[in-house]
Scaffold this active site. Structure first.
Site, PDB file in Angstrom:
ATOM      1  N   LYS A 283      13.395  -7.364 -75.245  1.00 53.03           N
ATOM      2  CA  LYS A 283      13.843  -6.164 -74.545  1.00 53.03           C
ATOM      3  C   LYS A 283      13.610  -6.367 -73.059  1.00 53.03           C
ATOM      4  O   LYS A 283      12.490  -6.586 -72.616  1.00 53.03           O
ATOM      5  CB  LYS A 283      13.051  -4.965 -75.055  1.00 53.03           C
ATOM      6  CG  LYS A 283      13.422  -3.669 -74.354  1.00 53.03           C
ATOM      7  CD  LYS A 283      12.751  -2.490 -75.006  1.00 53.03           C
ATOM      8  CE  LYS A 283      13.064  -1.217 -74.260  1.00 53.03           C
ATOM      9  NZ  LYS A 283      12.408  -0.055 -74.875  1.00 53.03           N
TER      10      LYS A 283
ATOM     11  N   LYS B  48      18.121  -6.626 -76.516  1.00 46.49           N
ATOM     12  CA  LYS B  48      18.531  -5.388 -75.859  1.00 46.49           C
ATOM     13  C   LYS B  48      18.349  -5.499 -74.362  1.00 46.49           C
ATOM     14  O   LYS B  48      17.280  -5.950 -73.943  1.00 46.49           O
ATOM     15  CB  LYS B  48      17.664  -4.262 -76.425  1.00 46.49           C
ATOM     16  CG  LYS B  48      17.765  -2.946 -75.740  1.00 46.49           C
ATOM     17  CD  LYS B  48      16.737  -2.018 -76.298  1.00 46.49           C
ATOM     18  CE  LYS B  48      16.795  -0.732 -75.506  1.00 46.49           C
ATOM     19  NZ  LYS B  48      15.667   0.096 -75.729  1.00 46.49           N
TER      20      LYS B  48
HETATM   21  C1  PBG Z   1      11.992   3.425 -75.388  1.00 46.02           C
HETATM   22  C2  PBG Z   1      13.423   2.984 -75.499  1.00 46.02           C
HETATM   23  C3  PBG Z   1      14.361   2.858 -74.463  1.00 46.02           C
HETATM   24  C4  PBG Z   1      15.585   2.561 -75.072  1.00 46.02           C
HETATM   25  C5  PBG Z   1      15.352   2.469 -76.441  1.00 46.02           C
HETATM   26  N1  PBG Z   1      14.003   2.715 -76.689  1.00 46.02           N
HETATM   27  C6  PBG Z   1      14.268   3.086 -73.025  1.00 46.02           C
HETATM   28  C7  PBG Z   1      13.283   2.418 -72.186  1.00 46.02           C
HETATM   29  O1  PBG Z   1      12.709   1.379 -72.512  1.00 46.02           O
HETATM   30  O2  PBG Z   1      13.065   2.983 -71.121  1.00 46.02           O
HETATM   31  C8  PBG Z   1      16.891   2.412 -74.344  1.00 46.02           C
HETATM   32  C9  PBG Z   1      18.130   2.644 -75.141  1.00 46.02           C
HETATM   33  C10 PBG Z   1      19.364   2.961 -74.359  1.00 46.02           C
HETATM   34  O3  PBG Z   1      19.425   2.841 -73.119  1.00 46.02           O
HETATM   35  O4  PBG Z   1      20.361   3.321 -75.008  1.00 46.02           O
HETATM   36  N2  PBG Z   1      11.038   2.446 -75.255  1.00 46.02           N
HETATM   37 ZN    ZN Z   2       8.840   3.152 -74.439  1.00 49.12          ZN
END
Ligand code: PBG
Ligand code: ZN
Length: 328
Positions: free
Chosen positions: A197, A250
């Site tokens: 991520k 992601k």
């Molecule tokens: C929370 C999380 C996030 C997303 C999924 N789980 C946001 C972040 O890390 O700030 C993003 C998903 C999206 O943008 O559609 N940890």
């Molecule tokens: Zn988070």
């Protein structure tokens, strides 16, 4: 020079829609799509998210209606995110069994038993400061967050989650979650780790939708640097060693090289998340008439599948499932 007639003509295979369909290497199927949903407390609540046209924060009863629609379209599952009533320093509403996510998981089982129930596991929606775990100074305290993430995962498994998906990027959380699930008897609950991520600007609309923007600072101390790819393999290897059943990359679109590299390296199912910013960019350009909305939607999803993702999280899931059905 004599004119030569080409013997080999790649165009032969592109001359009709039926031929193109026959030779297509990548075929999307609705069952590989997963719809992310934002659950809020209350009844009859549908609060539209401005930066995500067509999407809204929904109360549990409305989630049930949406789940039926998704199931009817053939969508594979829904991923639930909670927007709680109260927040505190450690995010304790994340494991409240009467919180929005456990309630919605239970409701989904009745409304749409054919859908796979995914629960996102992170604390940023539940902490008063919007960080992904309790703080030590101004960074997340990695080790203190592990039992809390494990507790939330067990709460979601008890409520019937098929898959828990930790998105926090703390080191060691997959092992902590696996151990807690097994100790609670949930040996069959799947862990899909958000292994790769990135610290991405593409999450902007999501943070409006989930109310999870950090009140100060950012997530660069735990999410990955967009400049890196070898580190992605390292994160995936660690999470698999700790017991992850699936791994996610992601965002998806800007990281197709990573999707491909991970798919070529490990044998578990590969999930890619077409995040809120990827969705919002397509919607915004289409609203101005600058791109063909449905065409770009399907092209983006096909690209993600072609790169090697077998499962795709997408805010287009229901609509794409309908289009796939129409196109055969
Ligand atoms: C929370 C999380 C996030 C997303 C999924 N789980 C946001 C972040 O890390 O700030 C993003 C998903 C999206 O943008 O559609 N940890
Ligand atoms: Zn988070």
């Amino acid at each position: 020079m004599s004119t030569t007639i080409p013997i080999t003509r790649p165009r032969r295979l592109r001359m009709s829609a039926s031929l193109r369909r026959t030779v297509a290497e990548t075929r999307l199927h609705p069952s590989q799509l997963v719809l992310p949903v934002f659950v809020v407390p209350g009844r009859g609540v549908r609060r539209p998210i401005e930066s995500m046209p067509g999407h809204a924060q929904l109360s549990v009863d409305r989630v049930s209606v949406l789940a039926k629609e998704a199931e009817a379209a053939g969508v594979g599952g829904m991923m639930l995110f909670g927007v709680p009533e109260t927040k505190d320093e450690v995010g304790s509403s994340a494991w409240d069994p009467s919180g929005p996510v456990p309630q919605a998981l239970e409701a989904m089982a009745d409304a749409a038993p054919g859908l796979v129930r995914w629960a996102d596991v992170c604390l940023c929606e539940y902490t008063s400061h919007g960080h992904c775990g309790p703080l030590r100074g101004d960074v997340v305290d990695n080790d203190a967050s592990l039992p809390l993430l494990a507790r939330a995962s067990v709460a979601y498994a008890e409520a019937g989650a098929d898959i828990v998906a930790p998105s926090d990027m703390m080191d060691g959380r997959v092992a902590a979650i696996r151990e807690a699930l097994d100790a609670a008897g949930h040996t069959d609950t799947v862990i899909c780790s958000y292994a790769v991520k990135y610290a991405s600007g593409y999450y902007g609309p999501f943070r409006d939708a989930a109310g999870s923007a950090p009140t100060f600072g950012d997530r660069r101390s735990h999410q990955m640097d967009p400049a890196n790819s070898r580190e992605a393999i390292r994160e995936v290897s660690l999470d698999l060693a700790e017991g992850a059943d699936m791994v996610m990359v992601k965002p998806a679109g800007p990281y197709l090289d990573i999707v491909r590299a991970v798919a070529e390296t490990v044998e578990v199912p590969i999930v890619a998340y077409q995040v809120s910013g990827e969705f919002a960019m397509i919607e915004a350009a289409a609203a101005r008439g600058w791109i063909e909305r449905e065409r770009v939607m399907m092209e983006a999803l096909t690209g993600i599948a072609r790169a090697g993702a077998g499962i795709i999280l997408s805010y287009f899931a229901i609509e794409a499932a309908h289009l796939i059905g129409e196109q055969g």
